[in-house]
Write a protein that holds these residues in place. Structure first.
Motif, PDB file in Angstrom:
ATOM      1  N   ASP A   1     -43.278   4.483  36.275  1.00  0.00           N
ATOM      2  CA  ASP A   1     -43.951   3.462  35.464  1.00  0.00           C
ATOM      3  C   ASP A   1     -43.817   3.720  33.959  1.00  0.00           C
ATOM      4  OD1 ASP A   1     -45.577   5.706  35.400  1.00  0.00           O
ATOM      5  OD2 ASP A   1     -47.448   4.553  35.449  1.00  0.00           O
ATOM      6  N   HIS A   2     -43.114   4.791  33.567  1.00  0.00           N
ATOM      7  CA  HIS A   2     -42.953   5.107  32.153  1.00  0.00           C
ATOM      8  C   HIS A   2     -41.760   4.355  31.564  1.00  0.00           C
ATOM      9  CE1 HIS A   2     -45.962   8.085  32.797  1.00  0.00           C
ATOM     10  NE2 HIS A   2     -45.683   8.801  31.729  1.00  0.00           N
ATOM     11  N   LEU A   3     -41.909   3.889  30.331  1.00  0.00           N
ATOM     12  CA  LEU A   3     -40.795   3.321  29.585  1.00  0.00           C
ATOM     13  C   LEU A   3     -40.020   4.449  28.907  1.00  0.00           C
ATOM     14  CD1 LEU A   3     -42.616   0.284  27.916  1.00  0.00           C
ATOM     15  CD2 LEU A   3     -41.075   0.226  29.882  1.00  0.00           C
ATOM     16  N   ILE A   4     -38.696   4.328  28.888  1.00  0.00           N
ATOM     17  CA  ILE A   4     -37.851   5.388  28.353  1.00  0.00           C
ATOM     18  C   ILE A   4     -37.393   5.023  26.938  1.00  0.00           C
ATOM     19  CG2 ILE A   4     -35.734   6.729  28.643  1.00  0.00           C
ATOM     20  CD1 ILE A   4     -37.844   7.298  30.750  1.00  0.00           C
ATOM     21  N   ILE A   5     -37.746   5.882  25.988  1.00  0.00           N
ATOM     22  CA  ILE A   5     -37.257   5.775  24.609  1.00  0.00           C
ATOM     23  C   ILE A   5     -36.095   6.755  24.476  1.00  0.00           C
ATOM     24  CG2 ILE A   5     -37.844   6.049  22.173  1.00  0.00           C
ATOM     25  CD1 ILE A   5     -40.824   5.731  23.063  1.00  0.00           C
ATOM     26  N   LEU A   6     -34.940   6.258  24.056  1.00  0.00           N
ATOM     27  CA  LEU A   6     -33.744   7.097  23.989  1.00  0.00           C
ATOM     28  C   LEU A   6     -33.348   7.367  22.540  1.00  0.00           C
ATOM     29  CD1 LEU A   6     -31.289   8.507  25.296  1.00  0.00           C
ATOM     30  CD2 LEU A   6     -30.131   6.275  25.296  1.00  0.00           C
ATOM     31  N   PHE A   7     -33.202   8.648  22.219  1.00  0.00           N
ATOM     32  CA  PHE A   7     -32.553   9.102  20.995  1.00  0.00           C
ATOM     33  C   PHE A   7     -31.251   9.765  21.424  1.00  0.00           C
ATOM     34  CE2 PHE A   7     -31.364  12.445  18.088  1.00  0.00           C
ATOM     35  CZ  PHE A   7     -31.598  11.941  16.830  1.00  0.00           C
ATOM     36  N   LEU A   8     -30.120   9.231  20.970  1.00  0.00           N
ATOM     37  CA  LEU A   8     -28.809   9.750  21.381  1.00  0.00           C
ATOM     38  C   LEU A   8     -27.976  10.016  20.139  1.00  0.00           C
ATOM     39  CD1 LEU A   8     -26.611  10.351  23.521  1.00  0.00           C
ATOM     40  CD2 LEU A   8     -26.089   7.906  23.558  1.00  0.00           C
ATOM     41  N   SER A   9     -27.942  11.272  19.714  1.00  0.00           N
ATOM     42  CA  SER A   9     -27.197  11.651  18.526  1.00  0.00           C
ATOM     43  C   SER A   9     -27.305  13.165  18.359  1.00  0.00           C
ATOM     44  CB  SER A   9     -27.746  10.937  17.279  1.00  0.00           C
ATOM     45  OG  SER A   9     -26.858  11.053  16.199  1.00  0.00           O
ATOM     46  N   ARG A  10     -26.660  13.693  17.319  1.00  0.00           N
ATOM     47  CA  ARG A  10     -26.845  15.111  17.015  1.00  0.00           C
ATOM     48  C   ARG A  10     -28.306  15.368  16.652  1.00  0.00           C
ATOM     49  NH1 ARG A  10     -24.338  16.925  12.289  1.00  0.00           N
ATOM     50  NH2 ARG A  10     -24.163  14.757  11.607  1.00  0.00           N
ATOM     51  N   LEU A  11     -28.802  16.534  17.052  1.00  0.00           N
ATOM     52  CA  LEU A  11     -30.144  16.933  16.642  1.00  0.00           C
ATOM     53  C   LEU A  11     -30.008  17.600  15.275  1.00  0.00           C
ATOM     54  CD1 LEU A  11     -31.571  18.264  20.028  1.00  0.00           C
ATOM     55  CD2 LEU A  11     -31.751  15.975  19.025  1.00  0.00           C
TER      56      LEU A  11
ATOM     57  N   ALA B   1     -31.312  13.203  23.433  1.00  0.00           N
ATOM     58  CA  ALA B   1     -29.987  13.504  23.990  1.00  0.00           C
ATOM     59  C   ALA B   1     -29.053  13.920  22.861  1.00  0.00           C
ATOM     60  CB  ALA B   1     -29.428  12.280  24.718  1.00  0.00           C
ATOM     61  N   GLY B   2     -28.682  15.180  22.866  1.00  0.00           N
ATOM     62  CA  GLY B   2     -27.791  15.703  21.849  1.00  0.00           C
ATOM     63  C   GLY B   2     -28.008  17.192  21.690  1.00  0.00           C
ATOM     64  N   SER B   3     -27.121  17.805  20.944  1.00  0.00           N
ATOM     65  CA  SER B   3     -27.238  19.239  20.669  1.00  0.00           C
ATOM     66  C   SER B   3     -27.391  19.430  19.174  1.00  0.00           C
ATOM     67  CB  SER B   3     -26.002  19.980  21.179  1.00  0.00           C
ATOM     68  OG  SER B   3     -24.823  19.470  20.563  1.00  0.00           O
TER      69      SER B   3
ATOM     70  N   PHE C   1     -35.580  17.311  26.350  1.00  0.00           N
ATOM     71  CA  PHE C   1     -34.295  17.588  25.718  1.00  0.00           C
ATOM     72  C   PHE C   1     -33.227  17.572  26.808  1.00  0.00           C
ATOM     73  CE2 PHE C   1     -37.302  19.403  22.765  1.00  0.00           C
ATOM     74  CZ  PHE C   1     -36.726  19.259  21.514  1.00  0.00           C
ATOM     75  N   THR C   2     -32.248  16.691  26.689  1.00  0.00           N
ATOM     76  CA  THR C   2     -31.200  16.619  27.722  1.00  0.00           C
ATOM     77  C   THR C   2     -30.018  17.517  27.406  1.00  0.00           C
ATOM     78  OG1 THR C   2     -29.859  14.852  26.737  1.00  0.00           O
ATOM     79  CG2 THR C   2     -31.807  14.188  27.993  1.00  0.00           C
ATOM     80  N   GLY C   3     -29.878  17.963  26.146  1.00  0.00           N
ATOM     81  CA  GLY C   3     -28.667  18.636  25.718  1.00  0.00           C
ATOM     82  C   GLY C   3     -27.567  17.621  25.428  1.00  0.00           C
ATOM     83  N   PHE C   4     -26.391  18.123  25.096  1.00  0.00           N
ATOM     84  CA  PHE C   4     -25.258  17.245  24.807  1.00  0.00           C
ATOM     85  C   PHE C   4     -24.859  16.499  26.069  1.00  0.00           C
ATOM     86  CE2 PHE C   4     -20.638  16.565  24.744  1.00  0.00           C
ATOM     87  CZ  PHE C   4     -20.533  15.751  23.625  1.00  0.00           C
ATOM     88  N   VAL C   5     -24.603  15.202  25.956  1.00  0.00           N
ATOM     89  CA  VAL C   5     -24.232  14.390  27.111  1.00  0.00           C
ATOM     90  C   VAL C   5     -22.943  13.640  26.826  1.00  0.00           C
ATOM     91  CG1 VAL C   5     -26.613  14.081  27.926  1.00  0.00           C
ATOM     92  CG2 VAL C   5     -25.622  12.422  26.326  1.00  0.00           C
ATOM     93  N   SER C   6     -22.204  13.378  27.875  1.00  0.00           N
ATOM     94  CA  SER C   6     -20.984  12.575  27.783  1.00  0.00           C
ATOM     95  C   SER C   6     -20.713  11.988  29.157  1.00  0.00           C
ATOM     96  CB  SER C   6     -19.791  13.434  27.316  1.00  0.00           C
ATOM     97  OG  SER C   6     -19.527  14.472  28.253  1.00  0.00           O
TER      98      SER C   6
END
Length: 395
Positions: free
Chosen positions: A206-216, A244-246, A270-275
């Motif tokens: 039931d949670h909405l997902i906010i995505l940050f996808l870039s270098r930290l 999402a990022g390193s 923290f997902t780490g680097f993704v591709s």
């Protein structure tokens, strides 16, 4: 037509510049242009294990990696790369360099200038005021010694937005500007991506997902996003942030301390680097995308989010923000905590608005950030340059 592209590194963790170059070269080849890449390779890097100083196929494009003499940030000097350029530059009709204030593209442009080989320079946002303020003295000296000469004598300066072109002009460069956006590739569809994403990261459905996808990195302002989430109204639907990022370990520790101080440990991952497929899952499974950067010359992650149909919240320092505003594909805000909190609350509380903005976002990306169309325009510019007829598409 033989075109040589030069970039300091193809390390995937460099993000947008490397993705853009790979796509440019791949689509040039698909259009019948002979395009190759030379770059440097740090000894012992785990992200690639390919021979040096030999042509290899890397992500479907021809690349020759050269050893770095030493590594200083993005400078990446390589004596072997310089020697190869001296011996082989005459085999190419045109050189296209990517990045500024870095040895490989700088020396390639200088040698092309000396040999009267036409060359194009992609500045990748390095002449934006914020970027010039970083290591200011070093860049001032570098510019006086060589970079301004390279820019003044280029056949064209490639800019991804009119704003980036204006930054180049403000730097005192009157060279013709070629304005071409970057492109994005269609994602392979994932069944029930929202459910799959939440299961993968053990997030309640039931949670909405906010995505940050870039270098930290502090220029991307993930800390501002964390602090804004810490101030959200408790009456909103529950949400979870995916970072999402390193990044540099010390900066990541700072972000973790912010999360702990605000009591958000259960609401941030923290997902780490993704591709690849994992990146596709994040883009397709999230509910909204946020990038509160100080400065971005384009923002390829934003374009990817738009193509995935995500409503975006971005700052006015991201130069494709004018496209987003014109298409009503997201919310553009100052890089400040109160506007960011308000924008988050607006989207989290309105599924209808998220759906409308997401639909507009996808339409924008499909029409404007289409690689085959972009590559066709790049080829036309190359042809005009070789005929001595290119006069820019920016006043």
């Amino acid at each position: 037509m033989n075109v040589l592209h030069v970039i300091p590194s193809l390390n995937p963790q460099w993000g947008g510049p490397t993705d853009a170059l790979i796509n440019f070269v791949y689509h040039l080849q698909q259009s019948g242009i002979h395009a190759e890449v030379i770059t440097t390779q740090e000894k012992g890097n785990a992200w690639v294990n390919l021979p040096l100083e030999k042509w290899v196929e890397y992500q479907k494009i021809p690349v020759c990696f050269f050893p770095c003499t030493f590594r200083f940030k993005a400078f990446s000097p390589s004596i072997r790369l310089y020697t190869w350029l001296k011996q082989n530059l005459s085999n190419y009709n045109l050189v296209h360099t990517h990045y500024l204030f870095s040895y490989p593209p700088t020396v390639a442009a200088a040698l092309a200038r000396q040999s009267h080989t036409p060359y194009v320079v992609s500045t990748i946002g390095q002449l934006a005021p914020w970027a010039l303020a970083q290591s200011r003295r070093r860049k001032q000296v570098y510019s006086v010694l060589i970079e301004r000469q390279n820019l003044h004598n280029a056949a064209a300066i490639h800019c991804t937005t009119p704003g980036e072109a204006q930054d180049v002009t403000n730097f005192g460069i009157q060279t013709p500007k070629l304005i071409l956006p970057l492109g994005v590739n269609l994602l392979e569809g994932i069944p029930n991506p929202s459910q799959a994403l939440k299961q993968h990261f053990n997030i309640p459905q039931d949670h909405l997902i906010i995505l940050f996808l870039s270098r930290l990195h502090y220029v991307k302002r993930p800390d501002l996003l964390i602090k804004a989430i810490g101030q959200l109204s408790p009456h909103l639907p529950p949400s979870h942030l995916l970072l999402a990022g390193s990044g540099d370990p010390s900066y990541c520790r700072y972000l973790q301390s912010c999360i702990d101080t605000l009591g958000l440990r259960s609401r941030v991952t923290f997902t780490g680097f993704v591709s690849g497929s994992q990146k596709s899952l994040l883009l397709q499974g999230a509910d909204l995308f946020v990038l509160p950067s100080f400065s971005e010359n384009f923002g390829i992650a934003v374009a990817e989010a738009l193509l995935a149909g995500l409503p975006v919240i971005i700052t006015d320092g991201i130069q494709l923000s004018s496209d987003v505003q014109a298409a009503q594909a997201g919310l553009v805000i100052p890089s400040e905590i109160d506007p960011l909190r308000s924008a988050l609350e607006k989207l989290l509380s309105s599924p209808d608005l998220r759906q409308t903005l997401g639909r507009n976002a996808q339409n924008l990306a499909k029409t404007k950030y289409h690689w085959p169309s972009i590559t066709k325009n790049l080829i036309h510019a190359y042809q005009d340059i070789l005929r001595g007829e290119f006069d820019g598409n920016y006043p």
